[in-house]
Design an enzyme around this catalytic site. Structure first.
Site, PDB file in Angstrom:
ATOM      1  N   ARG A 209      92.464  69.151  44.572  1.00  0.00           N
ATOM      2  CA  ARG A 209      92.364  70.073  43.445  1.00  0.00           C
ATOM      3  C   ARG A 209      93.336  71.240  43.606  1.00  0.00           C
ATOM      4  O   ARG A 209      93.881  71.763  42.641  1.00  0.00           O
ATOM      5  CB  ARG A 209      90.928  70.591  43.313  1.00  0.00           C
ATOM      6  CG  ARG A 209      89.981  69.561  42.738  1.00  0.00           C
ATOM      7  CD  ARG A 209      88.552  70.055  42.691  1.00  0.00           C
ATOM      8  NE  ARG A 209      87.939  70.117  44.023  1.00  0.00           N
ATOM      9  CZ  ARG A 209      87.376  71.179  44.542  1.00  0.00           C
ATOM     10  NH1 ARG A 209      87.332  72.307  43.864  1.00  0.00           N
ATOM     11  NH2 ARG A 209      86.843  71.124  45.749  1.00  0.00           N
TER      12      ARG A 209
ATOM     13  N   HIS B 102      79.882  69.581  48.788  1.00  0.00           N
ATOM     14  CA  HIS B 102      81.292  69.484  48.417  1.00  0.00           C
ATOM     15  C   HIS B 102      81.395  68.817  47.051  1.00  0.00           C
ATOM     16  O   HIS B 102      80.727  67.823  46.792  1.00  0.00           O
ATOM     17  CB  HIS B 102      82.075  68.674  49.453  1.00  0.00           C
ATOM     18  CG  HIS B 102      83.550  68.913  49.393  1.00  0.00           C
ATOM     19  ND1 HIS B 102      84.347  68.399  48.383  1.00  0.00           N
ATOM     20  CD2 HIS B 102      84.376  69.626  50.196  1.00  0.00           C
ATOM     21  CE1 HIS B 102      85.591  68.780  48.579  1.00  0.00           C
ATOM     22  NE2 HIS B 102      85.640  69.523  49.671  1.00  0.00           N
TER      23      HIS B 102
END
Length: 368
Positions: free
Chosen positions: A132, A116
């Site tokens: 994000r 990740h």
């Protein structure tokens, strides 16, 4: 389908747990899974039959045998082998996968581990992709954006890893979203930043690093989710390789896999149990596991396995992690083989039988 801010997985877990309580389903808390119990069929060409499992009751230190007509393994992945560089808990050490191997079952695609892009730099706590997705930026030490933040996880993780390799620090910037929007959309992430990094993401940059997050490979299963090589044993979730993620899982699909295949595995396990052989297995596996646990208390403990666990996490992250090559992988293999030779000289310092965390962690380390 459901969506709950950045708590969706937690809300599914709560709902399932509440349903189990409502239906009166028994939980054996404080029991650690040791091994599967299998029985050969009369025809040696046929897969052995599942007969149950052995477990260690943590509170008493007693090894028990649980007889069963069918078994579902849902023990999670193996990313904690990247100790110190993973979002996973310490216990996500591939116990169910290794138990299947010992019982004669098959695994596949074990090299497919997803990293990740955004975990907190110091604690490796996950910062959700939603940060994000809502418009967060990735910046290096110079304040430059260096990658499209919405690219797939592997692309973003490699870009961050390259920046760190070049001596840069990397940060997630969500300051422009404003405190009100952050608390509306990302309340958990705000809390985690304050708790583990002591920063306020509404006012400060979030230091991050890419870490091991999800195991795509695992126990090889048929379309019914039955384990290849063990009749009546099923596997679901991150421990299984149902081949729906390829080499790079998309965000959110692990939850979709669980709610879909969990039901599928349960239905198939029940159907199998209705016609399964009623005869229980003997106590051979139980006896073997009791002897093993008793033996651990007499291991010499000359080498500190916690130091070796940290070393494995570091060498796996740097040599068998986001970027891999032949020479680095050979170095990892050599290190693992050396630790295997040293294992008889490792042991536990805590000799108590009850609630022995040292014992559990040693078993997790030794059976990876």
């Amino acid at each position: 389908a459901c969506y709950s801010q950045d708590y969706t997985g937690l809300k599914i877990l709560h709902t399932l747990y509440d349903t189990c309580l409502k239906e009166g389903i028994e939980f054996l808390d404080e029991h650690y899974f040791l091994n599967l119990i299998t029985q050969p069929q009369d025809d040696p060409k046929l897969d052995p039959l599942i007969k149950g499992a052995t477990v260690l009751e943590i509170t008493s230190g007693e090894v028990k045998q649980l007889d069963a007509k069918s078994v579902i393994i849902a023990t999670g992945g193996y990313a904690s082998i990247y100790h110190g560089y993973t979002t996973n808990t310490f216990g996500t050490s591939g116990d169910g996968i290794s138990a299947v191997i010992r019982a004669g079952g098959y695994i596949s695609d074990i090299e497919f581990v997803q990293f990740h892009p955004t975990a907190l730099k110091n604690s490796a706590i996950l910062i959700s992709e939603s940060a994000r997705g809502e418009g967060g930026y990735l910046l290096n030490s110079k304040g430059e954006r260096f990658v499209d933040e919405l690219q797939p996880r592997d692309v973003v993780a490699r870009a961050i890893f390259a920046q760190i390799g070049n001596g840069e620090e990397v940060f997630l910037d969500v300051r422009h979203l404003g405190e009100e929007k952050l608390m509306e959309l990302l309340p958990q992430e705000v809390h985690l930043c304050k708790l583990h990094e002591h920063i306020d993401p509404a006012k400060e940059l979030i230091p991050i690093k890419p870490v091991a997050h999800y195991s795509m490979g695992g126990i090889d299963v048929k379309r019914t989710l039955e384990v290849r090589g063990i009749k009546g044993c099923f596997a679901v979730g991150e421990c299984s390789n149902a081949k729906v993620h390829g080499a790079n899982r998309l965000g959110g699909n692990s939850l979709l896999e669980l709610v879909t295949f969990g039901k599928h595995a349960g239905e198939n396990a029940v159907a199998y149990s209705l016609t399964a052989d009623n005869r229980s297995s003997d106590d051979t596996q139980l006896s073997n596991d009791r002897n093993f646990i008793n033996g651990v208390f007499h291991f010499t403990n000359q080498i500190n396995f916690y130091e070796k666990r940290d070393f494995i996490g570091k060498i796996f992250y740097h040599n068998a992690g986001i970027v891999r090559n032949d020479s680095n992988l050979k170095a990892v293999l050599a290190a693992v083989r050396q630790i295997q030779k040293e294992l008889p000289f490792m042991g536990i310092g805590d000799k108590s039988r009850q609630n022995n965390t040292n014992l559990i962690e040693f078993i997790e380390f030794g059976k990876k």
